[in-house]
Design a protein around this motif. Structure first.
Motif: not given
Length: 272
Positions: A88, A173, A175
Motif C-alpha cells: 500500500t 496492486s 487493492r
C-alpha cells in the motif's frame, strides 16, 4: 554562525513511524477485522463446531485449535499486515516520498516491525484469552514452557515479518494485496496441521511440503507449550522436536533477510 540541527537517530525515527503505524491501523476497521480479529473468530468457530471430539484422553479438539491458531494469528499479523502495508505504501507513493527524506529504510522497517510486534502480542493475548475462557485451555505452570513460548514467538514474528516484506514485491496492486497474500497463507494452514489435526490424517506428500515452510513448525511448537506431552505422539515425527523447530525458523529468518535485500523496491516497476 549557525549549525544545522542534528537529525533524529534511526531508532527515534523508527519509533515515531511505529506510533503512526499503530494509530493508522486501529483506525482502519477493515484491517482490524480481517488481519487482527479474524483468527480469533476462526478459533471460536472451529472450537465450537468440533468441541470435545478428540481421541486423546483429557484433551479436546478445541484446546488443540487454541494452541495451533496462535501460529495463524502470527502469520496474519506479521506476514499479511507487513506485506499489505508495504504494498500500500508503495502504491500510494508513501515509499517514494520517504526516499526523499532523511528517513532511512532501516527506520521505515523498524516502524513496521513495531506495528507487527504490538499487533502480534495483542493477537496472542486475544487468542489465549478465548482459549482459556471458552475452551479451558490450560496455561503452562513451569518456566521452561514459557521460555519455549518466548523464543518461538520471537523467531516466528521475525521470520513472518521478513517474508512479508519480501512478498510485498510480488503484489502488483495494493487493492489485491490481501487476496494475493491470503491464498498461500490459508493453504498452508490446512496442510500444516493448524486447521486439521492430528496432522498425520493428511497425505504424506502434504506433510512433506508443509515441513518445508515455517507454519507447520510454528503450530507444532505452540502445541508443545500448551498441550500435555502425551500429545507429542500425534505429531508427524512423534515428538515435539524443539531443536528442529528452532533450526527451521532460524533458516527462514535468514532466507527472509536475503529475499528482502534482493526484492525490496521503493517504487512500483511501472513508476521506476
Amino acid at each position: 554562525m549557525t549549525t544545522a540541527a542534528a537529525l533524529p537517530s534511526t531508532a527515534r525515527m523508527g519509533l515515531s513511524l511505529g506510533k503512526v503505524e499503530i494509530l493508522q491501523f486501529f483506525r482502519d476497521r477493515t484491517a482490524l477485522t480481517f488481519s487482527f480479529l479474524f483468527p480469533a473468530l476462526l478459533l471460536l468457530l472451529f472450537g465450537s463446531i468440533f468441541g470435545d471430539d478428540y481421541d486423546q484422553p483429557g484433551l479436546s479438539a478445541a484446546q488443540v485449535f487454541s494452541a495451533s491458531m496462535i501460529a495463524y494469528g502470527i502469520v496474519s499479523t506479521a506476514f499479511i499486515t507487513m506485506g499489505v502495508g508495504i504494498a500500500t505504501d508503495r502504491e500510494d507513493g508513501t515509499l517514494k516520498r520517504l526516499r526523499g527524506t532523511p528517513v532511512t529504510a532501516t527506520a521505515y522497517f523498524l516502524g513496521k516491525l513495531i506495528l507487527v510486534a504490538v499487533l502480534t502480542v495483542a493477537e496472542v493475548v486475544v487468542l489465549l484469552t478465548a482459549g482459556v475462557v471458552f475452551f479451558d485451555l490450560p496455561l503452562p505452570a513451569d518456566a521452561g514452557r514459557w521460555f519455549t513460548f518466548g523464543w518461538l514467538l520471537v523467531l516466528s514474528v521475525v521470520a513472518c515479518g521478513l517474508l512479508g516484506i519480501a512478498a510485498s514485491a510480488l503484489v502488483r496492486s495494493a487493492r489485491t494485496a490481501g487476496a494475493v497474500l491470503n491464498v498461500p497463507v490459508v493453504a498452508l494452514q490446512f496442510i500444516s496441521g493448524v486447521f486439521i489435526h492430528p496432522i498425520t490424517q493428511l497425505p504424506d506428500w502434504m506433510i512433506t511440503v508443509a515441513s518445508v515452510f515455517p507454519v507447520k513448525w510454528m503450530a507444532q511448537g505452540f502445541r508443545s507449550v500448551f498441550l500435555p506431552d502425551t500429545a507429542a505422539g500425534l505429531e508427524a515425527g512423534g515428538a515435539w522436536e524443539h531443536g528442529r523447530i528452532a533450526l527451521v525458523l532460524l533458516a527462514w529468518c535468514v532466507i527472509g533477510s536475503v529475499l528482502c535485500l534482493s526484492t525490496f523496491r521503493w517504487t512500483n516497476t511501472r513508476d521506476a
